[in-house]
Design a protein around this motif. Structure first.
Motif, PDB file in Angstrom:
ATOM      1  N   GLU A  19     -11.274   2.317   2.633  1.00 13.92           N
ATOM      2  CA  GLU A  19     -10.222   3.326   2.600  1.00 13.92           C
ATOM      3  C   GLU A  19      -9.019   2.893   1.770  1.00 13.92           C
ATOM      4  OE1 GLU A  19      -7.971   3.911   6.304  1.00 13.92           O
ATOM      5  OE2 GLU A  19      -9.088   2.202   7.099  1.00 13.92           O
ATOM      6  N   PHE A  20      -8.892   1.591   1.498  1.00 12.40           N
ATOM      7  CA  PHE A  20      -7.757   1.086   0.740  1.00 12.40           C
ATOM      8  C   PHE A  20      -8.105   0.729  -0.701  1.00 12.40           C
ATOM      9  CE2 PHE A  20      -6.868  -0.221   5.204  1.00 12.40           C
ATOM     10  CZ  PHE A  20      -5.842   0.672   5.432  1.00 12.40           C
ATOM     11  N   SER A  21      -9.261   1.175  -1.177  1.00 12.39           N
ATOM     12  CA  SER A  21      -9.684   0.799  -2.526  1.00 12.39           C
ATOM     13  C   SER A  21      -8.697   1.275  -3.595  1.00 12.39           C
ATOM     14  CB  SER A  21     -11.082   1.325  -2.822  1.00 12.39           C
ATOM     15  OG  SER A  21     -11.086   2.739  -2.824  1.00 12.39           O
ATOM     16  N   ASP A  22      -8.012   2.393  -3.338  1.00  8.99           N
ATOM     17  CA  ASP A  22      -7.082   2.935  -4.331  1.00  8.99           C
ATOM     18  C   ASP A  22      -5.855   2.058  -4.547  1.00  8.99           C
ATOM     19  OD1 ASP A  22      -8.760   5.063  -4.617  1.00  8.99           O
ATOM     20  OD2 ASP A  22      -7.571   6.436  -3.396  1.00  8.99           O
ATOM     21  N   ILE A  23      -5.477   1.268  -3.545  1.00 13.73           N
ATOM     22  CA  ILE A  23      -4.236   0.493  -3.692  1.00 13.73           C
ATOM     23  C   ILE A  23      -4.472  -1.010  -3.768  1.00 13.73           C
ATOM     24  CG2 ILE A  23      -2.714   2.218  -2.682  1.00 13.73           C
ATOM     25  CD1 ILE A  23      -3.282  -0.575  -0.495  1.00 13.73           C
ATOM     26  N   ARG A  24      -5.701  -1.438  -3.850  1.00 11.80           N
ATOM     27  CA  ARG A  24      -5.946  -2.889  -3.940  1.00 11.80           C
ATOM     28  C   ARG A  24      -5.286  -3.492  -5.180  1.00 11.80           C
ATOM     29  NH1 ARG A  24      -8.260  -5.108   0.456  1.00 11.80           N
ATOM     30  NH2 ARG A  24      -9.674  -3.712   1.505  1.00 11.80           N
TER      31      ARG A  24
ATOM     32  N   ILE B 193      -0.978  -2.741   5.174  1.00 14.69           N
ATOM     33  CA  ILE B 193      -0.308  -3.913   5.735  1.00 14.69           C
ATOM     34  C   ILE B 193      -0.465  -3.921   7.261  1.00 14.69           C
ATOM     35  CG2 ILE B 193       1.962  -4.975   6.107  1.00 14.69           C
ATOM     36  CD1 ILE B 193       2.625  -4.099   3.200  1.00 14.69           C
ATOM     37  N   GLN B 194      -0.322  -2.775   7.879  1.00  9.13           N
ATOM     38  CA  GLN B 194      -0.456  -2.705   9.336  1.00  9.13           C
ATOM     39  C   GLN B 194      -1.881  -3.025   9.781  1.00  9.13           C
ATOM     40  OE1 GLN B 194       1.537   0.468  11.433  1.00  9.13           O
ATOM     41  NE2 GLN B 194      -0.227   0.742  12.775  1.00  9.13           N
ATOM     42  N   ALA B 195      -2.875  -2.580   8.996  1.00 11.98           N
ATOM     43  CA  ALA B 195      -4.275  -2.808   9.341  1.00 11.98           C
ATOM     44  C   ALA B 195      -4.652  -4.275   9.252  1.00 11.98           C
ATOM     45  CB  ALA B 195      -5.181  -1.983   8.445  1.00 11.98           C
ATOM     46  N   GLY B 196      -3.902  -5.015   8.492  1.00 15.58           N
ATOM     47  CA  GLY B 196      -4.199  -6.450   8.350  1.00 15.58           C
ATOM     48  C   GLY B 196      -4.514  -6.779   6.922  1.00 15.58           C
ATOM     49  N   LEU B 197      -3.774  -7.727   6.398  1.00 15.37           N
ATOM     50  CA  LEU B 197      -3.914  -8.113   5.004  1.00 15.37           C
ATOM     51  C   LEU B 197      -5.067  -9.077   4.827  1.00 15.37           C
ATOM     52  CD1 LEU B 197      -0.131  -8.654   4.433  1.00 15.37           C
ATOM     53  CD2 LEU B 197      -1.494  -6.777   3.576  1.00 15.37           C
TER      54      LEU B 197
ATOM     55  N   LYS C 292     -21.280   1.900  -7.316  1.00 15.68           N
ATOM     56  CA  LYS C 292     -19.897   1.412  -7.274  1.00 15.68           C
ATOM     57  C   LYS C 292     -19.004   2.397  -6.526  1.00 15.68           C
ATOM     58  CE  LYS C 292     -19.817  -1.129 -11.649  1.00 15.68           C
ATOM     59  NZ  LYS C 292     -19.203  -1.115 -13.002  1.00 15.68           N
ATOM     60  N   GLN C 293     -19.177   3.684  -6.799  1.00 17.78           N
ATOM     61  CA  GLN C 293     -18.376   4.715  -6.137  1.00 17.78           C
ATOM     62  C   GLN C 293     -18.652   4.731  -4.641  1.00 17.78           C
ATOM     63  OE1 GLN C 293     -16.011   6.496  -7.748  1.00 17.78           O
ATOM     64  NE2 GLN C 293     -15.400   7.217  -5.753  1.00 17.78           N
ATOM     65  N   ALA C 294     -19.911   4.578  -4.267  1.00 18.97           N
ATOM     66  CA  ALA C 294     -20.260   4.561  -2.847  1.00 18.97           C
ATOM     67  C   ALA C 294     -19.599   3.375  -2.145  1.00 18.97           C
ATOM     68  CB  ALA C 294     -21.779   4.502  -2.679  1.00 18.97           C
ATOM     69  N   LEU C 295     -19.578   2.217  -2.794  1.00 23.00           N
ATOM     70  CA  LEU C 295     -18.903   1.050  -2.216  1.00 23.00           C
ATOM     71  C   LEU C 295     -17.409   1.278  -2.097  1.00 23.00           C
ATOM     72  CD1 LEU C 295     -20.752  -1.909  -3.966  1.00 23.00           C
ATOM     73  CD2 LEU C 295     -20.836  -1.286  -1.551  1.00 23.00           C
TER      74      LEU C 295
ATOM     75  N   ASP D   3       2.604   5.375   1.707  1.00 21.69           N
ATOM     76  CA  ASP D   3       1.980   5.509   3.023  1.00 21.69           C
ATOM     77  C   ASP D   3       0.737   4.627   3.131  1.00 21.69           C
ATOM     78  OD1 ASP D   3       3.918   7.328   3.796  1.00 21.69           O
ATOM     79  OD2 ASP D   3       2.690   9.081   3.295  1.00 21.69           O
ATOM     80  N   MET D   4      -0.056   4.595   2.064  1.00 20.19           N
ATOM     81  CA  MET D   4      -1.283   3.813   2.095  1.00 20.19           C
ATOM     82  C   MET D   4      -0.979   2.313   2.147  1.00 20.19           C
ATOM     83  SD  MET D   4      -4.692   4.102  -0.272  1.00 20.19           S
ATOM     84  CE  MET D   4      -4.907   5.814   0.109  1.00 20.19           C
ATOM     85  N   ILE D   5       0.044   1.868   1.427  1.00 20.82           N
ATOM     86  CA  ILE D   5       0.429   0.454   1.482  1.00 20.82           C
ATOM     87  C   ILE D   5       0.893   0.100   2.890  1.00 20.82           C
ATOM     88  CG2 ILE D   5       2.161  -1.217   0.700  1.00 20.82           C
ATOM     89  CD1 ILE D   5       1.900   0.032  -2.091  1.00 20.82           C
TER      90      ILE D   5
END
Length: 149
Positions: free
Chosen positions: A67-72, A142-146, A59-62, A136-138
């Motif tokens: 890179e956005f797993s923290d803010i999902r 959003i810029q990377a594509g939702l 799970k941690q490896a996934l 910053d991460m949000i």
């Protein structure tokens, strides 16, 4: 005071009846328990899925691949008003297609209780809970594509 004593006595009588007559005969005879996995069940489970520590490592490896797993989970709160794909809903503006700088600027303005539009007060509490790193991460998310609908 007498009524209280009678009520307590009645509760005691019901409790004694339940413990003496009803409880000993309670038995669940339905399907087998799915909460206990011992013996061969556990051996089969480990062969199929790995040990609990191996499962957590996978799970941690996934999560590290995203890179956005923290803010999902934070995005779920945003999506409640702005739409799952950031398309905007009713009086809540569209976020999809906005730059990271724009989103970060707006969130910092809201965090500092700045007035941007008619719905600014709705965002004050939401942005106030975010750290600078999360903001910053949000913005980057959003810029990377939702996620699409």
């Amino acid at each position: 005071m007498r009524e209280l004593g009678m009520t307590l006595l009645g509760c005691l009588a019901i409790s004694v009846f339940f413990v003496a007559k009803v409880y000993p005969n309670l038995e669940y005879t339905g399907a087998t328990s799915n909460t206990t996995c011992t013996g061969q069940c556990y051996v089969d489970y480990v062969a199929l899925n790995g040990t609990p520590s191996e499962i957590e490592q996978r799970k941690q490896a996934l999560a590290n691949l995203d890179e956005f797993s923290d803010i999902r989970s934070l995005w779920a709160g945003c999506a409640a008003c702005h739409g799952q794909a950031g398309e905007g809903m009713a009086v809540f503006p569209k976020l999809a297609g906005q730059s990271s700088d724009y989103i970060v600027d707006r969130l910092n303005t809201y965090k500092n209780r700045g007035q941007v539009g008619a719905m600014s007060s709705t965002m004050w509490a939401q942005a106030g809970m975010l750290s600078s790193d999360q903001i910053d991460m949000i913005g980057d998310f959003i810029q990377a594509g939702l996620p699409s609908k």
